[in-house]
Structure formats: C-alpha cells, structure tokens
Design a protein around this motif. Structure first.
Motif, PDB file in Angstrom:
ATOM      1  N   LEU A   1      78.723  11.939  46.071  1.00  0.00           N
ATOM      2  CA  LEU A   1      77.598  11.593  46.941  1.00  0.00           C
ATOM      3  C   LEU A   1      78.040  10.619  48.012  1.00  0.00           C
ATOM      4  O   LEU A   1      77.654  10.724  49.190  1.00  0.00           O
ATOM      5  CB  LEU A   1      76.466  10.994  46.089  1.00  0.00           C
ATOM      6  CG  LEU A   1      75.114  10.751  46.778  1.00  0.00           C
ATOM      7  CD1 LEU A   1      73.975  10.862  45.783  1.00  0.00           C
ATOM      8  CD2 LEU A   1      75.033   9.366  47.426  1.00  0.00           C
ATOM      9  N   GLY A   2      78.849   9.640  47.616  1.00  0.00           N
ATOM     10  CA  GLY A   2      79.281   8.639  48.597  1.00  0.00           C
ATOM     11  C   GLY A   2      80.201   9.205  49.643  1.00  0.00           C
ATOM     12  O   GLY A   2      80.276   8.681  50.758  1.00  0.00           O
ATOM     13  N   SER A   3      80.900  10.255  49.324  1.00  0.00           N
ATOM     14  CA  SER A   3      81.821  10.857  50.306  1.00  0.00           C
ATOM     15  C   SER A   3      81.224  12.081  51.000  1.00  0.00           C
ATOM     16  O   SER A   3      81.900  12.761  51.783  1.00  0.00           O
ATOM     17  CB  SER A   3      83.109  11.239  49.590  1.00  0.00           C
ATOM     18  OG  SER A   3      82.845  12.177  48.576  1.00  0.00           O
ATOM     19  N   ASP A   4      79.924  12.323  50.732  1.00  0.00           N
ATOM     20  CA  ASP A   4      79.258  13.471  51.361  1.00  0.00           C
ATOM     21  C   ASP A   4      79.059  13.132  52.855  1.00  0.00           C
ATOM     22  O   ASP A   4      78.407  12.133  53.205  1.00  0.00           O
ATOM     23  CB  ASP A   4      77.916  13.722  50.686  1.00  0.00           C
ATOM     24  CG  ASP A   4      77.270  15.038  51.141  1.00  0.00           C
ATOM     25  OD1 ASP A   4      77.515  15.454  52.269  1.00  0.00           O
ATOM     26  OD2 ASP A   4      76.523  15.625  50.307  1.00  0.00           O
ATOM     27  N   ASN A   5      79.634  13.968  53.767  1.00  0.00           N
ATOM     28  CA  ASN A   5      79.589  13.704  55.208  1.00  0.00           C
ATOM     29  C   ASN A   5      78.152  13.741  55.719  1.00  0.00           C
ATOM     30  O   ASN A   5      77.769  12.966  56.620  1.00  0.00           O
ATOM     31  CB  ASN A   5      80.425  14.715  55.957  1.00  0.00           C
ATOM     32  CG  ASN A   5      81.926  14.483  55.723  1.00  0.00           C
ATOM     33  OD1 ASN A   5      82.336  13.345  55.522  1.00  0.00           O
ATOM     34  ND2 ASN A   5      82.715  15.538  55.737  1.00  0.00           N
ATOM     35  N   ILE A   6      77.381  14.637  55.187  1.00  0.00           N
ATOM     36  CA  ILE A   6      76.004  14.737  55.646  1.00  0.00           C
ATOM     37  C   ILE A   6      75.270  13.456  55.296  1.00  0.00           C
ATOM     38  O   ILE A   6      74.517  12.919  56.114  1.00  0.00           O
ATOM     39  CB  ILE A   6      75.315  15.969  55.030  1.00  0.00           C
ATOM     40  CG1 ILE A   6      76.007  17.251  55.500  1.00  0.00           C
ATOM     41  CG2 ILE A   6      73.825  16.002  55.342  1.00  0.00           C
ATOM     42  CD1 ILE A   6      75.501  18.518  54.871  1.00  0.00           C
TER      43      ILE A   6
ATOM     44  N   ASP B   1      65.718  14.091  51.540  1.00  0.00           N
ATOM     45  CA  ASP B   1      65.757  15.511  51.223  1.00  0.00           C
ATOM     46  C   ASP B   1      67.147  15.916  50.744  1.00  0.00           C
ATOM     47  O   ASP B   1      67.283  16.744  49.820  1.00  0.00           O
ATOM     48  CB  ASP B   1      65.360  16.323  52.478  1.00  0.00           C
ATOM     49  CG  ASP B   1      63.885  16.149  52.884  1.00  0.00           C
ATOM     50  OD1 ASP B   1      63.113  15.754  51.943  1.00  0.00           O
ATOM     51  OD2 ASP B   1      63.545  16.364  54.033  1.00  0.00           O
ATOM     52  N   ARG B   2      68.139  15.346  51.446  1.00  0.00           N
ATOM     53  CA  ARG B   2      69.520  15.700  51.086  1.00  0.00           C
ATOM     54  C   ARG B   2      69.823  15.292  49.651  1.00  0.00           C
ATOM     55  O   ARG B   2      70.406  16.044  48.876  1.00  0.00           O
ATOM     56  CB  ARG B   2      70.487  15.004  52.052  1.00  0.00           C
ATOM     57  CG  ARG B   2      71.959  15.274  51.786  1.00  0.00           C
ATOM     58  CD  ARG B   2      72.325  16.689  52.054  1.00  0.00           C
ATOM     59  NE  ARG B   2      73.768  16.942  51.776  1.00  0.00           N
ATOM     60  CZ  ARG B   2      74.359  18.114  51.896  1.00  0.00           C
ATOM     61  NH1 ARG B   2      73.629  19.181  52.247  1.00  0.00           N
ATOM     62  NH2 ARG B   2      75.645  18.250  51.666  1.00  0.00           N
ATOM     63  N   VAL B   3      69.438  14.065  49.314  1.00  0.00           N
ATOM     64  CA  VAL B   3      69.703  13.571  47.959  1.00  0.00           C
ATOM     65  C   VAL B   3      68.939  14.387  46.934  1.00  0.00           C
ATOM     66  O   VAL B   3      69.455  14.777  45.882  1.00  0.00           O
ATOM     67  CB  VAL B   3      69.347  12.084  47.843  1.00  0.00           C
ATOM     68  CG1 VAL B   3      69.440  11.611  46.389  1.00  0.00           C
ATOM     69  CG2 VAL B   3      70.268  11.221  48.692  1.00  0.00           C
TER      70      VAL B   3
END
Length: 868
Positions: free
Chosen positions: A98-103, A118-120
C-alpha cells in the motif's frame, strides 16, 4: 422333641470335649504352620515385587506419556507461532504494498481524499480483521476514517497508543490489536503514512487455520482473565494462576484440565491445550498395569501354594525322621532325592553330617569327660604344632587361660629342639598303622617363663579325619625332687657308711696302737720308779713319756672320729663352751677377729664339754688356716627345731636341737673335695703342717653325741660349719675342775687281770705287782671265768679288757655277774668311753680306765674302785 434333640447335641458335645478332640482342632487352628507362613511370605513378597515393579512401570510410562504430551504441545505451539508470524508478515507485506502504491502516492500528493478512500477501499479492503488507513503528512486524520465493526474510539486508541499485540476490552468484547505503519514516500520526500490495524480476534481465517492445524487453542491473557481465541470463552484467573503466568514457565498448568505455553514473540498470547488427552493416556496405562498386576498376583499365589507344598513335603519327611531319631533310632539317614530342590538335598546332607557329628560328639563328650578327670596335661597338636584340643590341666598348671593356650604353638610350650622332635613324628610315621609311642623328658614353659619339668608321652594319632599328635604330659617336679632327695639320701648313706667303715678301721687301729703304747708307757713307768731322780737317763725317760702322750693324743683323735672317744656327759650350756673356746683361741690368734651372736635362754645339751670344746677349737683352727692374711670368724648359737625328714639322712630323730654355727671369710673349699674333708688323714695342708684328724675327730665327736655336722662352702666366699646337738630339758650342771693327782697309791688286794694281748698283760702285771697287789693273769674270757669260779673267795677285783676274741669283755662281765652279782670289775680298753662301756657301767661295772695309762693313774683308779 426339640428338647430331646438339644439334650443329645449337648451330650455329644460333652463327649467331644472329654475326648480332647475339640481341643486338638482348636490347637491345630492356633498352631503356626511353616507352609502357611511360606505361602504368605511368597504372596507378600510377590505383591511387594509387583507393586514396586508396577509403580516403576507406571512412573516410567507416565513420564513417557507426559514427555510425548509435552513434545506434542510444544510442536503444536511451534506451528501456531509459524502461523501467527506468517500472518503478521503477510499484513506487513500488504502494508508495504500500500505504501509503495503509485496511485496512492499520487492521490496523497494531489490531496484527493475521496479518490484516496476509494482506492484504499477497493484495492485494500478490510478483511480477516485487517483494516488499512492512509494519513497525509500534514493532516492528523486517517482515510478512511471508519470501518464497519470498528469504532472511532478504537481507531483513535490505535493512532495514539500504537498497540502491538495489546488486549483491549470494548463493549464487553476482547480485542487483540496490532497497529502497523509504513511511510509513503515520493522520492525522498515523506508524503504521508500508511497504517494497518490488525484485530486477531476478527481474523476468522487465522482462527480456522489454527483450529484445523492443532488440537489446542490460542488464548489471550488480560489482567485476571484468560480469553480463548477459538472457543470465544473466558476463564477467571486466581492469584496463584497469575503468579504462575508471571513466572513464564515453558508449560504452565491451569487447574487440572488446561495447560498453557507462551507463544514466543507475542506478549499476551498463549497456546492453550487440554490435559484430557494426557489424563486419558495415563488412565489407559493404569488400567493395563492394574490388569497385569492382578494376573501376576494370581499366578504368584498359585505358584506360592504349589511351591509351598513342594517345599514343605521334604521338611515334613525330615521332621518325621528327626522325631524317630529323637526317640532313639540313630541309624536313620536323610535321603538325597534328585527330584528335591538342591537346598533340601544340602539340608539332608547337613542332617546326615550332624548325625555323624552327634555320634562323634557323644564320643568326644565321653573322651572330654575322661580327659578333664585326668590329672595329667593332655593336648592335641596339628602338623604345624598348633594346639587343637586340651584339657584343663594342660593350661591351668601353666597359668594360661583357655583362649591364651589355644593361641600357642608347641615351640611356645617346650624347648625348640624337643618340639621339632615331637612334630617330626607325623612325617616319619605318616604311613605307620600303629605308630610307636615317644617318651621324652623336657619342660613346659609357664606363663611367667618358669620351666616346669614334665615327662611327655607323645604319639601320632588320627583325630577327626586327619593326622595329629597326642601329648600326655605328666608333672615330674615332685618325682625329680624325690629322685634328687633319694640320690642325696643315698649319697648321705654311702658317705655315712663310708665314714662308719673308716671309723671302724680307725678305731681298730687306735685300739691296737693304744695297746702298744700301753706296753711302752708301763715299762717307762716301771723304769722311772727304779731310776734315781739325778740319773742322766731321766731326761730320756721323760722324752719317751712325752712321745707316748703325743701318740695317745693322736689315737684319741682317731677314737673321736670312730665315735669311741666320748667321756663324761654333763648338762651344759653351749654358750659357755663357745665363750671359753673363743677366749682360748683369740688369745693366740690376734690377727683373727671373732664375732659372737649367742641366743639368750639357749637350751642346754647333754655333752662332754671337753670334746665339744675340742670340736670348736678344730673348726677355729681350720678357719685360721683358710685365712692366711687374717680375717673374721662369725660364731652363733640358736634354738632350732629339725623335722624327721631333715634328720633322716643323718640317722638321728627329729626334735629340738641347739645349733652352733662357725663361719669364716676364707678362701672356701672346692666342691671336688668338700665330701672328703671329714675323712681321717685327709688334708690340703703341706706335709708336716697337719695330721688330717681335726675335722675327722670333730665329725666323730658330734656323731657320737647323736648330733649333725654340716658344711656349706663356695670357693672364695668362705665356709660355714653348722653343728646341731640334741637339746635337753634338764638344768645345766656346774662344772668344777678336777684336781690332778701325781702321787702313787699302793695296795695289797688280789686282782684277776684279763687281757688277750701277752705284751700288754705282762706290763700290766708288773705294774700291779709294783703297786703291791696280788695278780692272777688270764689270757681270755673263758680262762677268766674258770679262774674266777676257782678263786672267787680270794679275789677282790677283776681288771677286764673290753676287746678280746671269742668271748669279749661284755660277755665275760655278764658271766661274772651271774657267778657273783657283787663282783667288782674295772674295765680296761684301748678305746675311750663309749656306748658299750657306758651300758656296762650302768649295769654295775665299778670303773673304767683307758689305755695307755701310767702307774700313777692306775694306782689311783684301783683305789677308787676298791674303796667305793
């Protein structure tokens, strides 16, 4: 009817009591029986053995079950730890994603809150108890700000406390929370933070995996309660349980049904396992062990009864035989049966050996009783000389106790050479059927080392199946002493007989010599009567008379030795004789110092004072000759009592004696010559310095007084002479000096002169005629008797010689007395006054004169006899 039955039963019971049958039954019941004791012992021992074995087995298998259970618990705990660690790692990985998710990163950077939520929610939805959040760097709130089943208070608590495996109570529910975080970076710039809240109590998949993997549970400890993750139950913890949890033991029992094990890496998590499996396993073990013990005990009881009967049967047989033996059947033997146990056969052999020993013991008892009643010492030795058996006399006479004596060797009892000689019998006579008896005179050593003379009769014998030596030792001390005494008595007797023989010879010589001197003395006396006083031959006549007197003195000493020289006996104190003799001796021997120790109130003795004085002077002179350079003489008197045994060798009776001792400090007498000193003419002096008659005459005088003279001497240690004279109860007589008469008295009476020596009778006849007497000579006793019968009325006196052939003086005197009881007789003899003459004097003989005598002495003696 019932009364009759009752009476019959009572009567029968009385009969049983009278016959003693009931008593026997009751006694039998009360008696101890070995078989019962044996079976009971076997059962008890078997029970104890089974109990010990079962306890050991139960302990062993219980430990094994516990060990296996422990291993299982720890293994399952390890599996749970792996599952939990994998779950935590999985959550950490998802958070990093999650921490490295670019979005997510871009959305955070563009500050799109709704897009971010929403992304989470879309890509990182909450599931299995995991909730994800994102927080911008400059903001405090997280996105999304809430989840279903997750309160704002719980989110706020996690944000503030950062729990890591912390137990939280919320609305009566227990939650186990972890709060994970990771930074959201854009290049090197911190854009925000990603969070994950993990509630293990809501991770049903994890719970399902754990439930499927292990048989236990995962429990959460919170304060005083224990919450089960799988069963959703809670347990209250008491103080002891909390203390046990605080000790962090590897396995922690809670009560009788639960055991906990701390899950490593998780503070409040414990692996929760049930003890029912362990208890069930132990119950199965107990069941099997109980069944086995019952089977073993049953078999042991059956075997005990069987073995008891089998063991008691031979014992009963032995008992029957023992009773028969006790009743006198001693020829029975106990059987050795191959079917019996080895121990019973050994017992039978022991009984047979005991029977043999009993027979032997009876013989030994009789033998021992015989030995103890024997005064001789009896002891048995082995081949090494060790004492095996002994009677009381063997050790008692040596001063040993039985224990001390049985520790001795033969070499400790007898001299080594004699011991070797005795022990060698076994080797030399090993094969002999009847070995000879050895007799040896030796000594036994007493406990104090004093030797005891014994005579040992020794023989090799068979004793209890082996060759030994039997010694019978007899105490011969009394026999040796008796033999010694016998030899002493024999030597004294031989000496006495020798002295008697020598004395007889000396007396005969002295008698014959006095007869010769009588002729010389008589003729000289006649010559002197016919010689003018101024005649120059008078000097020669005097010289002849002096020589005759000296010769007479020598013959008197010989007669003293021959015990034929005693004159007048008087009741005398020997102290007086000692005083006078020492005074006479010391007057001329001033280089000798005399010491006198005379007893007061000394018993008197009936002696001839002159002769005893002569004895003492001879002893003094003998002492003086032994002390050439001067010395000392000790003279003592005392009253003594001599036993018959002491006096026996000297042929005198026992009783009271007066002892006179003379001791010098001279050179002593050699043992080789001490037995000869009393022999006449024996002397150790040079020729011309002694006659050898001094001690001989002393011996004869003392013997003639029924006394004893003994000598004790050691070379260079002086000599002691002890004289013992019989004591007398009479008072001491006063001794007055006798006046010596020198004038010649004549007479006219008729005298019958009797002598067998022609020379003697001729000179005596001349002397009598010179004195004026009428003389009728007779050359024998028979002739004298005939002449006296013929001329008795004219005869006034008979001068009778004592020693004559055929008819001696005594026989002649007796014949004269029968003819005329009032006959006057003057005894004439070459012997001095002796016992035979004294007897005649006591029978009425009127006087005695000893040859040689001169005419003056004869004249006075004749007038004394004729006028009284």
């Amino acid at each position: 009817m019932s009364t009759e039955i009752k009476n019959i039963v009572s009567h029968r019971f009385s009969q049983l009591k009278n016959t003693g049958f009931l008593k026997k039954i009751l006694n039998f019941r009360d008696q101890k029986r070995f078989s019962t004791y044996l079976v009971t012992t076997f059962v008890v021992l078997a029970t104890l053995a089974v109990f010990v074995i079962l306890v050991a087995l139960y302990g062993y298998f219980g430990k094994q079950v516990e060990s296996e259970f422990r291993k299982k618990v720890l293994a399952e705990k390890g599996q749970v730890e792996i599952i939990l660690n994998n779950r935590i790692s999985s959550i950490s990985g998802m958070l990093k994603d999650l921490g490295s998710d670019n979005i997510i990163r871009v959305t955070v950077m563009l500050d799109g809150q709704s897009q971010l939520e929403d992304r989470v929610s879309e890509f990182y939805p909450s599931r299995e108890g995991v909730f994800f959040f994102v927080r911008k760097q400059s903001e405090n709130e997280v996105i999304p700000d809430s989840y279903p089943n997750l309160s704002q208070e719980l989110i706020r608590f996690a944000k503030e406390s950062y729990p890591y495996g912390e137990v939280i109570e919320e609305n009566g529910e227990t939650r186990l929370l972890w709060w994970f975080s990771t930074p959201i970076m854009h290049q090197t710039q911190l854009m925000g933070t990603a969070y994950a809240l993990y509630d293990m109590t809501r991770d049903y998949k994890l719970i399902s995996v754990v439930n499927q993997t292990v048989s236990g549970d995962v429990s959460i400890v919170k304060s005083d309660r224990l919450y089960s993750l799988i069963s959703k139950t809670s347990i209250s913890l008491d103080e002891e349980m909390r203390q046990n949890i605080a000790r962090r033991l590897e396995l922690l029992p809670l009560g009788n049904t639960i055991i906990l094990s701390k899950i490593d890496g998780f503070d409040n998590l414990y692996f929760h396992s049930s003890l029912e499996a362990l208890s069930s396993a132990k119950a199965r073990i107990s069941l099997w062990i109980g069944l086995i013990s019952i089977i073993i005990l049953t078999l042991s009881i059956i075997m005990s009864i069987y073995l008891g009967k089998k063991m008691v049967a031979p014992l009963r047989q032995m008992t029957r035989k023992a009773i028969q033996i006790s009743e006198g059947e001693k020829d029975l033997q106990f059987e050795n049966n191959a079917n019996n146990y080895w121990e019973f056969n050994q017992l039978s052999q022991a009984f047979n050996f005991m029977l043999a020993n009993l027979k032997d013991a009876e013989e030994q008892s009789r033998y021992k009783e015989l030995l103890e009643n024997v005064d001789d010492a009896v002891y048995i030795l082995d081949r090494k000389g060790k004492v095996l058996e002994a009677n009381e006399a063997a050790y008692a006479q040596l001063g040993y106790t039985p224990e001390q004596f049985f520790d001795l060797n033969l070499t400790d009892i007898v001299p080594a050479a004699d011991a070797a000689l005795i022990i060698d019998q076994l080797r030399e006579q090993r094969d002999a059927q009847n070995p000879p008896k050895m007799t040896i005179e030796t000594t036994h050593a007493k406990i104090d080392g004093v030797p005891l003379p014994v005579e040992i009769y020794s023989r090799a014998i068979s004793y209890r199946g082996r060759k030994v030596i039997l010694n019978v030792a007899r105490d011969i001390a009394a026999r040796i002493e008796a033999e010694k005494e016998k030899r002493y008595l024999e030597s004294q007797l031989i000496q006495s007989q020798k002295m008697e023989a020598v004395g007889t010879l000396a007396g005969g010589i002295a008698h014959d010599f006095n007869n010769l001197l009588m002729g010389i003395q008589g003729y000289i006396s006649l010559m002197r009567l016919q010689t003018d006083p101024d005649d120059p031959n008078g000097e020669y006549i005097q010289g002849i008379e002096t020589a005759v007197n000296n010769a007479a003195n020598l013959t008197n000493q010989l007669l003293g030795f021959a015990r034929k020289g005693k004159y007048t006996l008087r009741q005398t104190s020997l102290n007086t004789i000692v005083e006078s003799s020492t005074k006479m001796f010391t007057r001329t021997r001033k280089e000798i110092v005399t010491h006198k120790k005379l007893q007061d109130k000394l018993w008197s003795a009936k002696v001839d004072p002159g002769q005893i004085e002569q004895v003492l002077i001879n002893l003094y002179l003998n002492a003086w000759h032994a002390m050439t350079d001067g010395g000392e003489i000790y003279i003592g008197t005392e009253n003594v009592y001599l036993s018959d045994e002491y006096c026996k060798p000297f042929e005198v009776p026992g009783g009271n004696y007066v002892k006179v001792s003379v001791t010098d400090t001279g050179e002593g007498i050699d043992r080789d010559i001490i037995e000869r000193i009393f022999e006449p003419f024996f002397t150790t002096k040079d020729v011309g310095k002694g006659t050898g008659l001094g001690l001989a005459s002393a011996y004869g005088i003392i013997k003639n007084h029924n006394g004893i003279i003994r000598v004790y001497s050691e070379k260079n240690h002086g000599t002691t002479f002890n004289i013992y004279l019989p004591a007398s109860d009479l008072e001491t007589e006063d001794v007055t000096d006798v006046e010596v008469k020198t004038d010649m008295v004549k007479g006219h009476e008729a005298i019958l002169l009797v002598d067998d020596e022609e020379g003697t009778i001729q000179v005596e006849e001349l002397m009598l005629k010179e004195l004026g007497y009428q003389v009728i000579p007779a050359l024998s006793g028979r002739q004298a008797i005939e002449l006296y019968k013929e001329k008795m009325p004219y005869l006034d006196l008979v001068a009778l010689d004592m020693i004559m052939p055929e008819m001696n003086g005594k026989e002649t005197y007796d014949a004269l007395k029968r003819i005329n009881p009032k006959v006057k007789v003057l005894l004439v003899s070459g012997y001095s006054l002796n016992k035979q003459i004294e007897e005649l004097m006591d029978q009425g003989c009127n006087g005695f004169i000893q040859k040689p005598f001169d005419i003056v002495q004869l004249s006075h003696k004749l007038r004394e006899v004729l006028e009284n």
